[in-house]
Design a protein around this motif. Structure first.
Motif, PDB file in Angstrom:
ATOM      1  N   UNK A  73       0.839  -1.192   0.000  1.00  0.00           N
ATOM      2  CA  UNK A  73       0.000   0.000   0.000  1.00  0.00           C
ATOM      3  C   UNK A  73       0.878   1.248   0.000  1.00  0.00           C
ATOM      4  N   UNK A  74       1.680   1.406   1.045  1.00  0.00           N
ATOM      5  CA  UNK A  74       2.569   2.568   1.195  1.00  0.00           C
ATOM      6  C   UNK A  74       3.995   2.088   1.419  1.00  0.00           C
ATOM      7  N   UNK A  75       4.943   2.821   0.812  1.00  0.00           N
ATOM      8  CA  UNK A  75       6.341   2.503   1.038  1.00  0.00           C
ATOM      9  C   UNK A  75       7.139   3.794   1.200  1.00  0.00           C
ATOM     10  N   UNK A  76       7.984   3.813   2.212  1.00  0.00           N
ATOM     11  CA  UNK A  76       8.867   4.948   2.487  1.00  0.00           C
ATOM     12  C   UNK A  76      10.291   4.423   2.566  1.00  0.00           C
ATOM     13  N   UNK A  77      11.171   5.000   1.733  1.00  0.00           N
ATOM     14  CA  UNK A  77      12.553   4.538   1.657  1.00  0.00           C
ATOM     15  C   UNK A  77      13.483   5.726   1.847  1.00  0.00           C
ATOM     16  N   UNK A  78      14.468   5.578   2.740  1.00  0.00           N
ATOM     17  CA  UNK A  78      15.449   6.637   2.939  1.00  0.00           C
ATOM     18  C   UNK A  78      16.795   6.014   3.256  1.00  0.00           C
ATOM     19  N   UNK A  79      17.828   6.848   3.254  1.00  0.00           N
ATOM     20  CA  UNK A  79      19.154   6.325   3.529  1.00  0.00           C
ATOM     21  C   UNK A  79      19.774   5.697   2.301  1.00  0.00           C
ATOM     22  N   UNK A  80      20.638   4.715   2.498  1.00  0.00           N
ATOM     23  CA  UNK A  80      21.329   4.023   1.405  1.00  0.00           C
ATOM     24  C   UNK A  80      20.614   2.717   1.093  1.00  0.00           C
ATOM     25  N   UNK A  81      19.372   2.825   0.665  1.00  0.00           N
ATOM     26  CA  UNK A  81      18.546   1.635   0.444  1.00  0.00           C
ATOM     27  C   UNK A  81      18.723   1.100  -0.976  1.00  0.00           C
ATOM     28  N   UNK A  82      18.460  -0.192  -1.136  1.00  0.00           N
ATOM     29  CA  UNK A  82      18.545  -0.843  -2.439  1.00  0.00           C
ATOM     30  C   UNK A  82      17.374  -1.803  -2.595  1.00  0.00           C
ATOM     31  N   UNK A  83      16.653  -1.675  -3.695  1.00  0.00           N
ATOM     32  CA  UNK A  83      15.535  -2.567  -4.002  1.00  0.00           C
ATOM     33  C   UNK A  83      15.882  -3.342  -5.262  1.00  0.00           C
ATOM     34  N   UNK A  84      16.032  -4.660  -5.125  1.00  0.00           N
ATOM     35  CA  UNK A  84      16.482  -5.493  -6.237  1.00  0.00           C
ATOM     36  C   UNK A  84      15.289  -6.090  -6.969  1.00  0.00           C
ATOM     37  N   UNK A  85      14.458  -5.199  -7.518  1.00  0.00           N
ATOM     38  CA  UNK A  85      13.277  -5.658  -8.230  1.00  0.00           C
ATOM     39  C   UNK A  85      12.352  -4.498  -8.528  1.00  0.00           C
ATOM     40  N   UNK A  86      11.088  -4.819  -8.834  1.00  0.00           N
ATOM     41  CA  UNK A  86      10.074  -3.818  -9.137  1.00  0.00           C
ATOM     42  C   UNK A  86       9.334  -3.402  -7.874  1.00  0.00           C
ATOM     43  N   UNK A  87       8.789  -2.184  -7.899  1.00  0.00           N
ATOM     44  CA  UNK A  87       7.969  -1.680  -6.805  1.00  0.00           C
ATOM     45  C   UNK A  87       6.608  -1.302  -7.355  1.00  0.00           C
ATOM     46  N   UNK A  88       5.546  -1.829  -6.736  1.00  0.00           N
ATOM     47  CA  UNK A  88       4.180  -1.473  -7.113  1.00  0.00           C
ATOM     48  C   UNK A  88       3.408  -1.126  -5.845  1.00  0.00           C
ATOM     49  N   UNK A  89       2.853   0.090  -5.791  1.00  0.00           N
ATOM     50  CA  UNK A  89       2.212   0.544  -4.560  1.00  0.00           C
ATOM     51  C   UNK A  89       1.235   1.665  -4.866  1.00  0.00           C
ATOM     52  N   UNK A  90       0.526   2.128  -3.814  1.00  0.00           N
ATOM     53  CA  UNK A  90      -0.332   3.308  -3.957  1.00  0.00           C
ATOM     54  C   UNK A  90       0.465   4.580  -3.718  1.00  0.00           C
ATOM     55  N   UNK A  91       1.176   4.625  -2.600  1.00  0.00           N
ATOM     56  CA  UNK A  91       1.943   5.822  -2.237  1.00  0.00           C
ATOM     57  C   UNK A  91       3.403   5.447  -2.051  1.00  0.00           C
ATOM     58  N   UNK A  92       4.279   6.174  -2.733  1.00  0.00           N
ATOM     59  CA  UNK A  92       5.704   5.886  -2.702  1.00  0.00           C
ATOM     60  C   UNK A  92       6.472   7.156  -2.361  1.00  0.00           C
ATOM     61  N   UNK A  93       7.346   7.066  -1.363  1.00  0.00           N
ATOM     62  CA  UNK A  93       8.211   8.189  -1.008  1.00  0.00           C
ATOM     63  C   UNK A  93       9.628   7.671  -0.875  1.00  0.00           C
ATOM     64  N   UNK A  94      10.535   8.212  -1.697  1.00  0.00           N
ATOM     65  CA  UNK A  94      11.925   7.776  -1.690  1.00  0.00           C
ATOM     66  C   UNK A  94      12.824   8.993  -1.485  1.00  0.00           C
ATOM     67  N   UNK A  95      13.771   8.863  -0.565  1.00  0.00           N
ATOM     68  CA  UNK A  95      14.761   9.913  -0.359  1.00  0.00           C
ATOM     69  C   UNK A  95      16.094   9.260  -0.031  1.00  0.00           C
ATOM     70  N   UNK A  96      17.144  10.077   0.031  1.00  0.00           N
ATOM     71  CA  UNK A  96      18.456   9.529   0.310  1.00  0.00           C
ATOM     72  C   UNK A  96      19.096   8.954  -0.936  1.00  0.00           C
ATOM     73  N   UNK A  97      20.116   8.137  -0.752  1.00  0.00           N
ATOM     74  CA  UNK A  97      20.838   7.506  -1.857  1.00  0.00           C
ATOM     75  C   UNK A  97      20.233   6.131  -2.109  1.00  0.00           C
TER      76      UNK A  97
END
Length: 224
Positions: A39-63
């Motif tokens: 539903x909702x995803x919040x990512x910050x810092x030195x995050x890594x996602x090894x694939x696709x992201x599907x959601x309603x609300x997405x917030x990404x910050x950082x590296x």
């Protein structure tokens, strides 16, 4: 995709597998191994996602690095983000520096800062506030506005000494109503077009009204 329903919260160093979740929060050096749907995803810092992201609300910050597509209704990206796939949603807002995106499709696209998109931006409304180097092959929309935002203070002073002027570089722009500043383009095509300051356009094709600022250069104008 693994069938999982629940919440995820990673703070510091942590790793989870992809799957279906409700709410996802990643900060620090967190990573996701595989596709994730939530539903909702919040990512910050030195995050890594090894694939696709599907959601309603997405917030990404950082590296943050995303190795797939970003699909969501409301997408807000800031900081230094690298994504290798498509960016698709209803409302997309980009600030900071975003690189390596393949293409972008949405109803409303807003960007400030700098970005690198390999193929195209396709949106009903496009609003780009240039604060860094911006590059995309093609921009298509109904209402397109590109404006230059002057940085002030010490940051603006450093940029004037060590940086090239922030611009949008694009092969083609096509829309109904277009306003451009600090844009370098091969072709601009539309109904009503206003060329503001410090643009370099090779060809303009228009069917309605055209206004060109005296501080811009247009090599060829064609009335359709």
């Amino acid at each position: 995709m693994n069938e999982k329903i629940g919440d995820i919260s990673i703070a510091g160093a942590g790793k989870v597998t992809g799957g279906r979740y409700r709410n996802v929060s990643i900060s620090g050096a967190g990573s996701v191994d595989g596709d994730i749907e939530c539903e909702d995803i919040s990512v910050s810092g030195a995050a890594r996602i090894k694939g696709n992201v599907e959601c309603k609300n997405l917030k990404i910050s950082g590296a943050t690095t995303v190795e797939g597509n970003l699909l969501g209704e409301n997408i807000n990206i800031s900081g230094a983000v690298r994504a290798k796939g498509t960016l698709k949603g209803n409302k997309i807002s980009i600030s900071g520096v975003v690189k390596k995106i393949q293409n972008c499709e949405c109803d409303e696209f807003r960007a400030s800062g700098g970005f690198s998109i390999k193929e195209y931006i396709n949106a009903d409304k496009v609003n780009i506030e240039i604060q860094g180097k911006c590059r995309v092959d093609e921009v298509v929309g109904e209402e397109i506005r590109v404006s230059f935002i002057e940085k002030t203070g010490f940051e603006g002073f450093l940029n004037s000494l060590f940086s090239e002027r922030a611009t949008l570089s694009v092969d083609s722009i096509e829309g109904d109503n277009i306003y451009l500043e600090s844009t370098i383009a091969k072709v601009v095509r539309g109904k009503n077009i206003t060329i503001g300051e410090k643009c370099h356009i090779q060809v303009i094709e228009y069917s309605g009204e055209l206004n060109v600022n005296e501080n811009s250069k247009v090599s060829e104008i064609i009335k359709l």
